[in-house]
Design a protein around this motif. Structure first.
Motif: not given
Length: 190
Positions: A94-121
């Motif tokens: 017999t022989d064996a192989v060990t398979i691992t897993s790395n499927t961790t998603a990144p912690s993505v964030a965006v800033a700002p999460t909301s905003g408002t466009l105006t005549c000034a902005t």
């Protein structure tokens, strides 16, 4: 060497014959070739191909059941996979192989999460974080995106270590309604 001596009952003469019995209980040399070159499953690498060597028959097990009876095995789930190799003499190894897993998603964030466009902005700069590369809805790559129209903007971040992705969004509204200007009186005489 096994020798038999035969005796004739009529004259008491004898003769012999022999048989040489050998033994071959040498176990095969079991081996596993990793065709993929990695033992880690990721979002970018969803399968790993291995091949057993050293015998004439093969049986792969994942520890609870037989998963293949050929030399080649495609693995899509992490775990330890053991192959039983049978040689031409019926002996096994017999022989064996060990398979691992790395499927961790990144912690993505965006800033700002909301905003408002105006005549000034008239524009808002969105900034993404938590991943190694970014792709924005509506086009564009990179850490930041300048927006000038109301919409929901989504960024997809990708981890370079495993190819996994995650998204984050920012809702941008608009308030460009002109004020109601009135003057009183509308006419007059000096």
């Amino acid at each position: 060497t096994y020798t038999v001596t035969g005796t004739s009952s009529s004259n008491g003469c004898t003769a012999t014959a022999s048989s040489v019995i050998g033994i071959n209980t040498t176990a095969p040399t079991a081996g596993i070739t990793n065709n993929t070159g990695s033992t880690e499953l990721t979002c970018a690498r969803t399968s790993i191909s291995v091949t057993a060597t050293g015998g004439t028959a093969y049986s792969w097990s994942n520890g609870s059941s037989v998963v293949s009876t050929t030399a080649d095995l495609t693995i899509t789930t992490a775990g330890t996979y053991t192959v039983t190799v049978t040689g031409s003499n019926g002996c096994t190894a017999t022989d064996a192989v060990t398979i691992t897993s790395n499927t961790t998603a990144p912690s993505v964030a965006v800033a700002p999460t909301s905003g408002t466009l105006t005549c000034a902005t008239t524009s808002i700069t969105l900034t993404a974080s938590g991943a190694d590369s970014y792709s924005w809805s509506g086009g564009g790559t990179g850490t930041s995106k300048s927006v000038t129209t109301a919409n929901t903007y989504t960024v997809t971040g990708t981890s370079s270590s495993n190819g996994c992705t995650a998204t984050a969004s920012s809702v941008i509204g608009s308030n460009t309604t002109a004020p109601s200007v009135a003057v009183s009186p509308t006419t007059g005489t000096l």
